[in-house]
Scaffold this motif. Structure first.
Motif: not given
Length: 299
Positions: A38-43, A50-60, A62-67, A85-89
């Motif tokens: 689930r997206s952290p967009f309520y931060s 916020a997403l960049q910080e999360i994916l920096g550590s959890l990216g490997p 996570v398979d999908g991101l849901k808005f 674009d960040l998610a696709h990276k």
């Protein structure tokens, strides 16, 4: 190209017998054992930060991101594109969440325009909430085909609802077993699970890539899980074609312990690491010689 950490993980997994196509936890892109976050967009922080910080550590992991909740409809197009674009990276697909039903009020042409705009913004999957749409079955199938014809993935969402008096008291049953309720039924409508499964099967036949099951009434509390309903859905649709929403850590643990690391789950971003730990622990139990059954143990 993988980074050094992912490369070390891959080499370690292969060295302990987890490098083949039949792995319980293959590398991305995964067809099973999928973790959708689930997206952290309520931060209060900027969404992309916020997403960049999360994916920096959890990216490997996570398979999908849901808005969730149609939050992308409140963002500017440039920001949405930055996020996709960040998610696709990180090799993560992006799902719209169940927002499409609001567009159908404006007519079929608006939905087609919505699909085209989602594709332009970098979305990979469009979710269709079958319960909220309240469309005839054939109309739902047409939407699935429309999404697929545009080159995107379609993921219909079905909700399981049943009479709360169907849940026996925890002291009256063995774990995971179901016994007939003894108290009087309430007036709430019981969902026909066979009908839900049949509609989901037809969606898969029409090209849907996966079925999302919102079983909040079924698995909001792990101690009151209707194991028979979950087993019936998985038995008919298949483990790889079904994703369950795990509303808490106890529910995630129940699913992984019962169905193994191959089960597909949708969790909050705060539960991703715990879910990965559970997947890895389950794999180590099946192969006690492995100390690196999950990338979690290398962090």
């Amino acid at each position: 190209m993988r980074g050094w950490r992912e490369e070390v993980v891959a080499l370690s997994l292969r060295g302990y017998g987890y490098g083949n196509e039949d792995d319980d936890r293959p590398e991305k892109p995964r067809q099973y054992g999928v973790t959708e976050m689930r997206s952290p967009f309520y931060s209060f922080r900027p969404a992309n930060q916020a997403l960049q910080e999360i994916l920096g550590s959890l990216g490997p992991f996570v398979d999908g991101l849901k808005f969730s909740g149609g939050c992308h409809s409140l963002m500017g197009k440039e920001l949405v594109r930055e996020i996709t674009d960040l998610a696709h990276k990180h090799d993560i697909y992006v799902s719209t969440g169940d927002w499409a039903e609001h567009l159908l009020r404006q007519g079929p042409s608006s939905f087609k325009q919505y699909v085209e705009e989602c594709k332009a913004l970098g979305f990979d999957t469009i979710e269709l909430n079958a319960g909220s749409l309240k469309l005839p079955e054939e109309a739902l199938l047409r939407l699935v085909r429309l999404i697929k014809s545009s080159g995107l993935r379609a993921k219909p969402l079905f909700s399981v609802k049943f009479d709360r008096s169907d849940i026996p008291a925890s002291g009256d049953r063995a774990f995971g077993a179901y016994i007939a309720p003894v108290k009087e039924q309430s007036s709430e409508r019981i969902e026909d699970v066979d009908l839900l499964i049949r509609r989901a099967e037809r969606c898969l036949e029409a090209g849907a890539d996966m079925i999302m099951i919102d079983a909040d009434d079924v698995c909001q509390r792990a101690e009151s899980l209707r194991a028979d309903i979950v087993a019936k859905i998985i038995g008919r649709l298949g483990l790889e074609k079904t994703m369950f929403e795990a509303s808490n850590a106890s529910t995630s643990e129940w699913f992984v312990k019962r169905y193994g690391p191959r089960v597909n789950l949708f969790v909050d971003h705060s539960d991703v690491m715990n879910l990965e730990r559970l997947r890895g622990f389950n794999m180590r139990r099946s192969n006690p010689s492995s100390h690196f059954a999950s990338p979690f143990f290398l962090m």
